[in-house]
Design a protein around this motif. Structure first.
Motif, PDB file in Angstrom:
ATOM      1  N   MET A 194     -14.381 -37.132  35.300  1.00 53.95           N
ATOM      2  CA  MET A 194     -15.637 -36.473  35.134  1.00 53.95           C
ATOM      3  C   MET A 194     -15.565 -35.167  35.934  1.00 53.95           C
ATOM      4  SD  MET A 194     -19.491 -37.872  35.953  1.00 53.95           S
ATOM      5  CE  MET A 194     -18.815 -39.363  36.521  1.00 53.95           C
ATOM      6  N   ILE A 195     -16.055 -34.116  35.331  1.00 55.28           N
ATOM      7  CA  ILE A 195     -16.016 -32.798  35.968  1.00 55.28           C
ATOM      8  C   ILE A 195     -17.403 -32.154  35.872  1.00 55.28           C
ATOM      9  CG2 ILE A 195     -15.043 -30.474  35.839  1.00 55.28           C
ATOM     10  CD1 ILE A 195     -12.511 -31.706  34.709  1.00 55.28           C
ATOM     11  N   PHE A 196     -17.848 -31.563  36.983  1.00 53.85           N
ATOM     12  CA  PHE A 196     -19.089 -30.801  37.007  1.00 53.85           C
ATOM     13  C   PHE A 196     -18.757 -29.339  37.256  1.00 53.85           C
ATOM     14  CE2 PHE A 196     -20.306 -35.058  38.347  1.00 53.85           C
ATOM     15  CZ  PHE A 196     -21.333 -35.323  37.466  1.00 53.85           C
ATOM     16  N   LEU A 197     -19.278 -28.472  36.394  1.00 52.55           N
ATOM     17  CA  LEU A 197     -19.025 -27.036  36.510  1.00 52.55           C
ATOM     18  C   LEU A 197     -20.251 -26.331  37.060  1.00 52.55           C
ATOM     19  CD1 LEU A 197     -17.382 -26.525  32.994  1.00 52.55           C
ATOM     20  CD2 LEU A 197     -16.226 -26.921  35.173  1.00 52.55           C
ATOM     21  N   ASP A 198     -20.011 -25.211  37.763  1.00 55.08           N
ATOM     22  CA  ASP A 198     -21.143 -24.402  38.215  1.00 55.08           C
ATOM     23  C   ASP A 198     -21.530 -23.418  37.114  1.00 55.08           C
ATOM     24  OD1 ASP A 198     -19.357 -22.249  38.329  1.00 55.08           O
ATOM     25  OD2 ASP A 198     -19.262 -22.219  40.517  1.00 55.08           O
ATOM     26  N   GLU A 199     -22.450 -22.540  37.410  1.00 56.10           N
ATOM     27  CA  GLU A 199     -22.949 -21.600  36.399  1.00 56.10           C
ATOM     28  C   GLU A 199     -21.884 -20.622  35.899  1.00 56.10           C
ATOM     29  OE1 GLU A 199     -23.667 -20.172  40.502  1.00 56.10           O
ATOM     30  OE2 GLU A 199     -24.329 -21.962  39.471  1.00 56.10           O
ATOM     31  N   ASN A 200     -20.766 -20.484  36.642  1.00 61.63           N
ATOM     32  CA  ASN A 200     -19.663 -19.602  36.232  1.00 61.63           C
ATOM     33  C   ASN A 200     -18.503 -20.382  35.610  1.00 61.63           C
ATOM     34  OD1 ASN A 200     -20.958 -17.262  37.261  1.00 61.63           O
ATOM     35  ND2 ASN A 200     -20.354 -17.899  39.331  1.00 61.63           N
ATOM     36  N   ASN A 201     -18.753 -21.638  35.235  1.00 63.20           N
ATOM     37  CA  ASN A 201     -17.739 -22.516  34.661  1.00 63.20           C
ATOM     38  C   ASN A 201     -16.565 -22.780  35.595  1.00 63.20           C
ATOM     39  OD1 ASN A 201     -18.998 -23.178  32.246  1.00 63.20           O
ATOM     40  ND2 ASN A 201     -18.268 -21.313  31.252  1.00 63.20           N
ATOM     41  N   VAL A 202     -16.828 -22.773  36.892  1.00 62.41           N
ATOM     42  CA  VAL A 202     -15.833 -23.123  37.894  1.00 62.41           C
ATOM     43  C   VAL A 202     -16.097 -24.572  38.305  1.00 62.41           C
ATOM     44  CG1 VAL A 202     -14.972 -22.617  40.221  1.00 62.41           C
ATOM     45  CG2 VAL A 202     -15.633 -20.745  38.688  1.00 62.41           C
ATOM     46  N   ILE A 203     -15.024 -25.342  38.462  1.00 65.17           N
ATOM     47  CA  ILE A 203     -15.187 -26.748  38.829  1.00 65.17           C
ATOM     48  C   ILE A 203     -15.835 -26.855  40.204  1.00 65.17           C
ATOM     49  CG2 ILE A 203     -13.991 -28.902  39.379  1.00 65.17           C
ATOM     50  CD1 ILE A 203     -11.906 -28.135  37.280  1.00 65.17           C
ATOM     51  N   ARG A 204     -16.966 -27.573  40.265  1.00 64.10           N
ATOM     52  CA  ARG A 204     -17.668 -27.810  41.530  1.00 64.10           C
ATOM     53  C   ARG A 204     -17.265 -29.168  42.093  1.00 64.10           C
ATOM     54  NH1 ARG A 204     -24.014 -27.726  41.520  1.00 64.10           N
ATOM     55  NH2 ARG A 204     -23.589 -25.635  40.826  1.00 64.10           N
ATOM     56  N   ASN A 205     -17.410 -30.223  41.287  1.00 62.62           N
ATOM     57  CA  ASN A 205     -17.051 -31.578  41.688  1.00 62.62           C
ATOM     58  C   ASN A 205     -16.242 -32.210  40.573  1.00 62.62           C
ATOM     59  OD1 ASN A 205     -19.636 -30.807  42.893  1.00 62.62           O
ATOM     60  ND2 ASN A 205     -19.599 -32.805  43.842  1.00 62.62           N
ATOM     61  N   SER A 206     -15.369 -33.122  40.947  1.00 56.03           N
ATOM     62  CA  SER A 206     -14.643 -33.875  39.929  1.00 56.03           C
ATOM     63  C   SER A 206     -14.321 -35.263  40.456  1.00 56.03           C
ATOM     64  CB  SER A 206     -13.358 -33.150  39.521  1.00 56.03           C
ATOM     65  OG  SER A 206     -12.488 -33.011  40.615  1.00 56.03           O
ATOM     66  N   THR A 207     -14.127 -36.179  39.527  1.00 55.27           N
ATOM     67  CA  THR A 207     -13.724 -37.539  39.838  1.00 55.27           C
ATOM     68  C   THR A 207     -12.499 -37.838  38.992  1.00 55.27           C
ATOM     69  OG1 THR A 207     -16.028 -38.161  40.205  1.00 55.27           O
ATOM     70  CG2 THR A 207     -14.462 -39.947  39.873  1.00 55.27           C
ATOM     71  N   ILE A 208     -11.429 -38.220  39.662  1.00 57.52           N
ATOM     72  CA  ILE A 208     -10.158 -38.453  38.990  1.00 57.52           C
ATOM     73  C   ILE A 208      -9.760 -39.915  39.167  1.00 57.52           C
ATOM     74  CG2 ILE A 208      -7.733 -37.745  38.814  1.00 57.52           C
ATOM     75  CD1 ILE A 208      -9.693 -35.413  38.383  1.00 57.52           C
ATOM     76  N   GLY A 209      -9.537 -40.619  38.069  1.00 61.68           N
ATOM     77  CA  GLY A 209      -9.111 -42.010  38.126  1.00 61.68           C
ATOM     78  C   GLY A 209      -7.636 -42.143  37.809  1.00 61.68           C
ATOM     79  N   THR A 210      -6.964 -43.051  38.516  1.00 64.92           N
ATOM     80  CA  THR A 210      -5.555 -43.350  38.273  1.00 64.92           C
ATOM     81  C   THR A 210      -5.464 -44.749  37.687  1.00 64.92           C
ATOM     82  OG1 THR A 210      -4.890 -41.992  40.154  1.00 64.92           O
ATOM     83  CG2 THR A 210      -3.269 -43.575  39.342  1.00 64.92           C
ATOM     84  N   ILE A 211      -4.768 -44.873  36.549  1.00 67.74           N
ATOM     85  CA  ILE A 211      -4.650 -46.150  35.851  1.00 67.74           C
ATOM     86  C   ILE A 211      -3.202 -46.633  35.919  1.00 67.74           C
ATOM     87  CG2 ILE A 211      -4.840 -47.308  33.614  1.00 67.74           C
ATOM     88  CD1 ILE A 211      -6.983 -45.233  32.862  1.00 67.74           C
ATOM     89  N   GLU A 212      -3.037 -47.925  36.249  1.00 67.65           N
ATOM     90  CA  GLU A 212      -1.731 -48.580  36.197  1.00 67.65           C
ATOM     91  C   GLU A 212      -1.926 -49.931  35.526  1.00 67.65           C
ATOM     92  OE1 GLU A 212      -0.059 -48.888  40.112  1.00 67.65           O
ATOM     93  OE2 GLU A 212      -0.006 -46.717  40.390  1.00 67.65           O
TER      94      GLU A 212
END
Length: 117
Positions: free
Chosen positions: A1-19
């Motif tokens: 999941m990625i949240f962008l600011d008003e300039n389309n720059v990544i503000r927050n992200s959540t990265i999952g690793t699957i095994e």
């Protein structure tokens, strides 16, 4: 999941690793820096059963949570604990016959009902 600011720059992200078909780590990032990560845990049926949340710089435990599932894997309760394993707040879910949440009760650590949705 990625949240962008008003300039389309990544503000927050959540990265999952699957095994082997299951998540084994979730990283929570602010811009490019991981500020915490979670190691998920699974119950004996293979359902997501909670996890431990850590601060990455020194791998310090921040908190943990335990999820109670019904026989179909639907969440019925989530309990939160601090880094000292002291009970915190918790949520209890009422489900309909399809396993959908129809009511959520939020309780404080001393079992006082705080909110009902």
């Amino acid at each position: 999941m990625i949240f962008l600011d008003e300039n389309n720059v990544i503000r927050n992200s959540t990265i999952g690793t699957i095994e082997n078909g299951k998540y084994v780590r979730w990283e929570f990032k602010l811009k490019d820096s991981t500020y915490q990560y979670m190691i998920p845990e699974y119950d004996s049926q293979g359902y997501f059963g909670g996890g431990k949340v850590y601060r990455p710089i020194v791998d310090t435990l921040i908190s943990r949570f335990i999820i109670t599932n019904d026989e179909k894997g639907n969440y019925t309760r989530i309990e939160y604990f601090n880094f000292k394993n002291q009970k915190g707040s918790y949520q209890v879910f009422a489900l309909n016959e399809l396993g959908k949440v129809i009511e959520t009760k939020f309780f404080t650590r001393d079992d006082t009902l705080r909110q009902l949705l």
